[in-house]
Design a protein around this motif. Structure first.
Motif, PDB file in Angstrom:
ATOM      1  N   VAL A  43       0.877  -1.341  -0.056  1.00 48.12           N
ATOM      2  CA  VAL A  43       0.040   0.010  -0.176  1.00 48.12           C
ATOM      3  C   VAL A  43       0.661   1.316  -0.079  1.00 48.12           C
ATOM      4  CG1 VAL A  43      -1.771   1.324   1.456  1.00 48.12           C
ATOM      5  CG2 VAL A  43      -1.696  -1.111   1.047  1.00 48.12           C
ATOM      6  N   ALA A  44       1.918   1.303   0.948  1.00 47.20           N
ATOM      7  CA  ALA A  44       2.655   2.510   0.955  1.00 47.20           C
ATOM      8  C   ALA A  44       3.369   2.624  -0.529  1.00 47.20           C
ATOM      9  CB  ALA A  44       3.945   2.315   1.760  1.00 47.20           C
ATOM     10  N   LEU A 184       7.593  -1.733  -3.812  1.00 42.90           N
ATOM     11  CA  LEU A 184       8.269  -0.636  -2.760  1.00 42.90           C
ATOM     12  C   LEU A 184       9.592  -0.007  -3.503  1.00 42.90           C
ATOM     13  CD1 LEU A 184       8.288   0.634   0.118  1.00 42.90           C
ATOM     14  CD2 LEU A 184       9.634  -1.331   0.778  1.00 42.90           C
ATOM     15  N   TRP A 185      10.314  -1.007  -3.902  1.00 46.90           N
ATOM     16  CA  TRP A 185      11.581  -0.793  -4.494  1.00 46.90           C
ATOM     17  C   TRP A 185      11.446   0.355  -5.708  1.00 46.90           C
ATOM     18  CZ3 TRP A 185      14.350  -0.854  -0.624  1.00 46.90           C
ATOM     19  CH2 TRP A 185      14.668  -2.066   0.098  1.00 46.90           C
ATOM     20  N   ALA A 282       8.523   8.853   3.719  1.00 44.88           N
ATOM     21  CA  ALA A 282       8.180   8.503   5.099  1.00 44.88           C
ATOM     22  C   ALA A 282       6.634   8.340   5.367  1.00 44.88           C
ATOM     23  CB  ALA A 282       9.036   9.687   6.058  1.00 44.88           C
ATOM     24  N   VAL A 283       6.223   9.726   4.869  1.00 45.66           N
ATOM     25  CA  VAL A 283       4.713   9.602   5.051  1.00 45.66           C
ATOM     26  C   VAL A 283       4.041   8.488   4.335  1.00 45.66           C
ATOM     27  CG1 VAL A 283       2.622  11.090   4.624  1.00 45.66           C
ATOM     28  CG2 VAL A 283       4.635  12.038   5.596  1.00 45.66           C
ATOM     29  N   SER A 284       4.400   8.151   3.354  1.00 45.60           N
ATOM     30  CA  SER A 284       3.740   6.935   2.509  1.00 45.60           C
ATOM     31  C   SER A 284       3.912   5.942   3.371  1.00 45.60           C
ATOM     32  CB  SER A 284       4.451   6.758   0.998  1.00 45.60           C
ATOM     33  OG  SER A 284       4.235   7.858   0.356  1.00 45.60           O
ATOM     34  N   LEU A 285       5.024   5.531   3.978  1.00 41.84           N
ATOM     35  CA  LEU A 285       5.153   4.330   4.652  1.00 41.84           C
ATOM     36  C   LEU A 285       4.157   4.356   6.145  1.00 41.84           C
ATOM     37  CD1 LEU A 285       8.883   3.924   5.210  1.00 41.84           C
ATOM     38  CD2 LEU A 285       7.249   2.292   3.860  1.00 41.84           C
ATOM     39  N   GLY A 288       0.684   4.099   4.740  1.00 35.95           N
ATOM     40  CA  GLY A 288       0.518   2.553   4.321  1.00 35.95           C
ATOM     41  C   GLY A 288       0.152   1.670   5.417  1.00 35.95           C
ATOM     42  N   PHE A 289       0.912   2.017   6.352  1.00 34.98           N
ATOM     43  CA  PHE A 289       0.696   1.037   7.592  1.00 34.98           C
ATOM     44  C   PHE A 289      -0.811   1.390   8.277  1.00 34.98           C
ATOM     45  CE2 PHE A 289       5.101  -0.077   7.333  1.00 34.98           C
ATOM     46  CZ  PHE A 289       5.041  -1.352   7.573  1.00 34.98           C
TER      47      PHE A 289
END
Length: 349
Positions: A43-44, A184-185, A282-285, A288-289
Motif C-alpha cells: 500500500v505504501a 516498494l523498491w 516517510a509519510v507513505s510508509l 500505508g501502515f
C-alpha cells in the motif's frame, strides 16, 4: 496529525470500541504479522508513486487531485497488456505492463493539462471530475464481455478481468509468508530519481521558477505552459504506474473498486510531505501502515475502516488551516527592529 488521531479515537469510541482495544487492533493490523507488514508495504508503494507525481505537479504550481482516475487508467491498460501478451518472457511482459500503465496515466492527465495550458481551465476541477470517469470506465470494462471481463461460465462468475499472465506478476521481496513485492523498491527509486531531478538539474530549477512566479519565469524565457503540461501529465504517469502495480499484485485481476481510494490517500501524502521527496517516502510508509491497520480495525474492533479515511480528511483540513494561520501571522507580525532600521535607512530623504 495528532489532532486527527484523537478525533479518530473519539469516532472509534462512538462506535463502541474502547481506546485500548482500538489501538491494539490498529497495531495488530499494521505490525501483527509478516503478512500485515507486507500488505502495508505494498500500500505504501502505491501511495508513494501517487505522491511523487503530486509533488512534481505542485512544483510547477499545479494541484493534481486526479490520482484515482489516473490509477484506473493505468490499471485498465496494464490489464489489457497483461492478459493478451501471452507467451513472452517476464523480462518483456512486466516492463510492457508497467510502461503501458504509465502511458495510460500520462494520457489521462494530459487531458486536464491541455485544458489548463490552452483554455485556462482549473486543473483541480478537471482532474477531480476525471476521477469519476476513470472509475466508470473500470466498471464498464469489467462488466462488458467484449472488453476485459473474464468468460462467464456460471451465474457465480465475478465481474472482473482474467488473471494476468504469470510473466506479468510482480516478483515478491522474499519475506516469508508476506505478499510484499518489488513495488516498494520501484516507488523508492522513483522518489530518489525525482528528488535528483527537481533539486540538482536545470529542469528542476525551471519547474520551481514556474511554480513561484510564472510571469517572471516567462520573461526570462522559460517555457511556462510546456513545463506545466509536462509536470501535470508526468504526475498522471506516476499514478498510472501505481495502477499497474496494483493489478500486477495478487490476486492479479482488475475488479471494480481495485483503486480503493489510493489516489485520495496519495494526495494526503503529498500535502503532508510539503514538497520534500524524503518526506514523501516517510509519510507513505506511515499512511500505508495506517490503511492496512484500518482493515483490521473493522475486523477486530468492529470500527468502520472508513474511520481512517476520516482521519486522512481531517489531516488535509488541519494542514490547510495551519498554512492559513502561519501566513496570517507572517503578514500581521510587526517588523523587527533591525528590519525597521534597514527600511528607514533605505528611505529617500
Amino acid at each position: 496529525m495528532l489532532a486527527a488521531g484523537v478525533v479518530g479515537l473519539l469516532l472509534a469510541a462512538g462506535a463502541g470500541a474502547a481506546p485500548a482495544a482500538t489501538v491494539t487492533a490498529l497495531w495488530e493490523g499494521m505490525f501483527g504479522s509478516d503478512y500485515a507488514i507486507g500488505a502495508s508495504l505494498n500500500v505504501a508503494a502505491t501511495l508513494m508513486l501517487v505522491a511523487v507525481g503530486f509533488t512534481i505537479a505542485h512544483r510547477a504550481g499545479l494541484v493534481n487531485v486526479g490520482g484515482e482516475g489516473q490509477i484506473c487508467a493505468g490499471g485498465i491498460a496494464a490489464t489489457a497488456i497483461g492478459t493478451t501478451l501471452t507467451g513472452a518472457p517476464a523480462i518483456v511482459t512486466l516492463p510492457a505492463v508497467l510502461f503501458g500503465a504509465a502511458a495510460a496515466g500520462w494520457l489521462w492527465a494530459a487531458i486536464a493539462a491541455y485544458l489548463r495550458v490552452r483554455r485556462g481551465t482549473s486543473e483541480i476541477i478537471t482532474t477531480l471530475l476525471l476521477n469519476f470517469v476513470g472509475l466508470a470506465l473500470v466498471l464498464l470494462v469489467v462488466h462488458e464481455p467484449a472488453l476485459l471481463r473474464q468468460p462467464v461460465t456460471s451465474s457465480e462468475t465475478l465481474p472482473q478481468s482474467e488473471q494476468l499472465t504469470a510473466a506479468a506478476h510482480l516478483p515478491l521481496l522474499g519475506i516469508e509468508r508476506s505478499p510484499a513485492t518489488i513495488a516498494l523498491w520501484i516507488a523508492v527509486l522513483a522518489a530518489m530519481a525525482t528528488a535528483i531531478l527537481v533539486r540538482h538539474t536545470a529542469l528542476g530549477t525551471r519547474l520551481r521558477a514556474v511554480g513561484l512566479n510564472p510571469d517572471a519565469a516567462a520573461r526570462l524565457g522559460v517555457p511556462v505552459q510546456r513545463l506545466r503540461f509536462l509536470s501535470l501529465s508526468s504526475a498522471g504517469a506516476f499514478a498510472g504506474v501505481a495502477g499497474g502495480l496494483l493489478v500486477a499484485t495478487a490476486p492479479f485481476v482488475l475488479a471494480e473498486g481495485f483503486s480503493s481510494g489510493y489516489g485520495f490517500s496519495g494526495l494526503v501524502v503529498g500535502l503532508l510531505a510539503r514538497g520534500s521527496l524524503s518526506a514523501v517516502v516517510a509519510v507513505s510508509l506511515l499512511l500505508g501502515f495506517l490503511v492496512s491497520g484500518g482493515i483490521n480495525l473493522q475486523l477486530a474492533a468492529n470500527v468502520p475502516a472508513s474511520t481512517i479515511t476520516v482521519v486522512q480528511s481531517l489531516m488535509i483540513v488541519f494542514i490547510a488551516g495551519a498554512a492559513l494561520w502561519t501566513t496570517t501571522l507572517r503578514t500581521s507580525a510587526p517588523p523587527s527592529p533591525s528590519t525597521a532600521a534597514t527600511a528607514a535607512a533605505g528611505e529617500p530623504r
